[in-house]
Design a protein around this motif. Sequence first.
Motif, PDB file in Angstrom:
ATOM      1  N   GLY A   5      12.894  -2.999   7.790  1.00 22.61           N
ATOM      2  CA  GLY A   5      13.377  -1.643   7.590  1.00 22.61           C
ATOM      3  C   GLY A   5      13.513  -0.960   8.932  1.00 22.61           C
ATOM      4  O   GLY A   5      12.610  -1.032   9.767  1.00 22.61           O
ATOM      5  N   THR A   6      14.665  -0.313   9.141  1.00 22.11           N
ATOM      6  CA  THR A   6      14.925   0.260  10.464  1.00 22.11           C
ATOM      7  C   THR A   6      15.282   1.739  10.387  1.00 22.11           C
ATOM      8  O   THR A   6      16.017   2.232  11.239  1.00 22.11           O
ATOM      9  CB  THR A   6      16.070  -0.511  11.149  1.00 22.11           C
ATOM     10  OG1 THR A   6      17.198  -0.499  10.259  1.00 22.11           O
ATOM     11  CG2 THR A   6      15.699  -1.935  11.458  1.00 22.11           C
ATOM     12  N   GLY A   7      14.792   2.429   9.377  1.00 26.72           N
ATOM     13  CA  GLY A   7      15.075   3.857   9.283  1.00 26.72           C
ATOM     14  C   GLY A   7      14.812   4.370   7.883  1.00 26.72           C
ATOM     15  O   GLY A   7      14.473   3.599   6.976  1.00 26.72           O
ATOM     16  N   LYS A  34       7.519   1.211   0.087  1.00 30.28           N
ATOM     17  CA  LYS A  34       7.908   0.405  -1.079  1.00 30.28           C
ATOM     18  C   LYS A  34       9.111   0.985  -1.835  1.00 30.28           C
ATOM     19  O   LYS A  34      10.102   0.292  -2.054  1.00 30.28           O
ATOM     20  CB  LYS A  34       6.710   0.319  -2.018  1.00 30.28           C
ATOM     21  CG  LYS A  34       6.609  -0.923  -2.819  1.00 30.28           C
ATOM     22  CD  LYS A  34       5.260  -1.107  -3.482  1.00 30.28           C
ATOM     23  CE  LYS A  34       4.253  -0.044  -3.249  1.00 30.28           C
ATOM     24  NZ  LYS A  34       4.485   1.211  -3.992  1.00 30.28           N
ATOM     25  N   THR A  35       8.965   2.239  -2.229  1.00 30.01           N
ATOM     26  CA  THR A  35      10.026   2.849  -3.023  1.00 30.01           C
ATOM     27  C   THR A  35      11.330   2.913  -2.225  1.00 30.01           C
ATOM     28  O   THR A  35      12.401   2.579  -2.737  1.00 30.01           O
ATOM     29  CB  THR A  35       9.592   4.267  -3.468  1.00 30.01           C
ATOM     30  OG1 THR A  35       8.345   4.133  -4.171  1.00 30.01           O
ATOM     31  CG2 THR A  35      10.617   4.906  -4.376  1.00 30.01           C
ATOM     32  N   THR A  36      11.222   3.328  -0.967  1.00 28.03           N
ATOM     33  CA  THR A  36      12.409   3.395  -0.114  1.00 28.03           C
ATOM     34  C   THR A  36      13.073   2.028  -0.022  1.00 28.03           C
ATOM     35  O   THR A  36      14.294   1.899  -0.106  1.00 28.03           O
ATOM     36  CB  THR A  36      12.004   3.847   1.312  1.00 28.03           C
ATOM     37  OG1 THR A  36      11.196   5.011   1.216  1.00 28.03           O
ATOM     38  CG2 THR A  36      13.220   4.139   2.160  1.00 28.03           C
ATOM     39  N   LYS A  46      16.685   0.433  -0.812  1.00 29.24           N
ATOM     40  CA  LYS A  46      17.496  -0.241   0.217  1.00 29.24           C
ATOM     41  C   LYS A  46      17.955  -1.620  -0.262  1.00 29.24           C
ATOM     42  O   LYS A  46      19.109  -2.012  -0.075  1.00 29.24           O
ATOM     43  CB  LYS A  46      16.683  -0.420   1.500  1.00 29.24           C
ATOM     44  CG  LYS A  46      16.407   0.863   2.274  1.00 29.24           C
ATOM     45  CD  LYS A  46      15.614   0.508   3.531  1.00 29.24           C
ATOM     46  CE  LYS A  46      15.211   1.709   4.337  1.00 29.24           C
ATOM     47  NZ  LYS A  46      14.499   1.339   5.570  1.00 29.24           N
ATOM     48  N   LEU A  52       0.830  -1.194   0.000  1.00 24.35           N
ATOM     49  CA  LEU A  52       0.000   0.000   0.000  1.00 24.35           C
ATOM     50  C   LEU A  52       0.871   1.254   0.000  1.00 24.35           C
ATOM     51  O   LEU A  52       2.019   1.223   0.443  1.00 24.35           O
ATOM     52  CB  LEU A  52      -0.918   0.010   1.225  1.00 24.35           C
ATOM     53  CG  LEU A  52      -1.957  -1.103   1.286  1.00 24.35           C
ATOM     54  CD1 LEU A  52      -2.858  -0.927   2.506  1.00 24.35           C
ATOM     55  CD2 LEU A  52      -2.802  -1.138   0.018  1.00 24.35           C
ATOM     56  N   GLN A  53       0.278   2.334  -0.472  1.00 23.67           N
ATOM     57  CA  GLN A  53       0.987   3.612  -0.525  1.00 23.67           C
ATOM     58  C   GLN A  53       1.448   4.030   0.869  1.00 23.67           C
ATOM     59  O   GLN A  53       0.683   3.927   1.823  1.00 23.67           O
ATOM     60  CB  GLN A  53       0.014   4.645  -1.073  1.00 23.67           C
ATOM     61  CG  GLN A  53       0.655   5.837  -1.676  1.00 23.67           C
ATOM     62  CD  GLN A  53      -0.390   6.685  -2.388  1.00 23.67           C
ATOM     63  OE1 GLN A  53      -1.092   6.202  -3.270  1.00 23.67           O
ATOM     64  NE2 GLN A  53      -0.506   7.928  -1.988  1.00 23.67           N
ATOM     65  N   GLY A  54       2.682   4.442   0.964  1.00 22.00           N
ATOM     66  CA  GLY A  54       3.184   4.921   2.251  1.00 22.00           C
ATOM     67  C   GLY A  54       3.827   3.847   3.109  1.00 22.00           C
ATOM     68  O   GLY A  54       4.426   4.144   4.132  1.00 22.00           O
TER      69      GLY A  54
END
Length: 295
Positions: free
Chosen positions: A273-275, A114-116, A120, A109-111
Amino acid sequence: MAFEGLADKLSAAFKRLKSKGKLNEADVKEAMREVRLALLEADVNYKVAKDFTNTVSERAIGSEVMESLTPAQMVIKIVNEELTALMGGSDAKIASASSPPTILMLCGLQGAGKTTHAGKLAVMLKNKGHRPLLVACDIYRPAAIKQLQVVGEKAGVPVFEMGTANPVEICKAAIRHAKDYGNDMVLIDTAGRLQIDEVLMNELKDIKNTISPHEILLVVDSMTGQEAVNVAKTFDELLNITGVILTKLDGDTRGGAALSVRAVTGKPIKFVGTGEKLQDLEVFHPDRMASRILG
Ligand code: GDP
């Protein structure tokens, strides 16, 4: 810090148990009642919490534990083992295609991040000597392609885009491009929406059916607790995902998603994900997470 409430409550329950010396069945049951409440307060799925404490009770109320010199320690050890098992036991590996490129499709979902997390993952793979290619398939938000390009630039990883062309066509062209340019890993950043809807799912299914990704990784936000688990269940039913990336574990997430995703969907958490930085990605280790929760 993540899991703080849960860790504190479990620690209090075990402190009481340790103070008792020899244990009887009622002591274990009372401790497991406390554990169950702690899990529910951490937003763990109800059935998961119930099954978990039942399993621990069954193992703990055996003569070996009750008659040992340190019964409370034995119960804690069982809780640790069962927490590890609950989250999948061993580390889940990422698939690798027998003939490159390996195709990883990221959805969510958006936010959710995903992109980040596409960025990574690209960094992690690049550091391991791979030559990843990021693919911009979120054609609906004008800013999405630009965002991936910014991420790609920071990561030092090329980004394939075809503007607002059909996402299935973009994927096919990206894979051809990867073959031509020697990219052995293709990471597809698909479109997200605020909620799960049929249009999105049909698009993701079309992409899946056309390019047969080796991994379909669902990105979910750990801060949303049981909602993250419900999202994972629905995505899995529709797409048969291969794993989950659980994001924002650096926030004060209560832990429910980390503990329930595997039991509810049967699919492993592969990364966390941690940041917000591109380096803030870790391979998910169920045993380490269990130890962290138990303090
Ligand atoms: P997308 O819509 O799913 O592609 O989500 P984005 O990748 O744009 O991320 C949404 C927001 O969450 C951004 O502000 C990111 O910086 C942030 N974010 C993503 N992953 C993490 C994480 O692991 N920790 C924290 N604290 N923030 C994150």
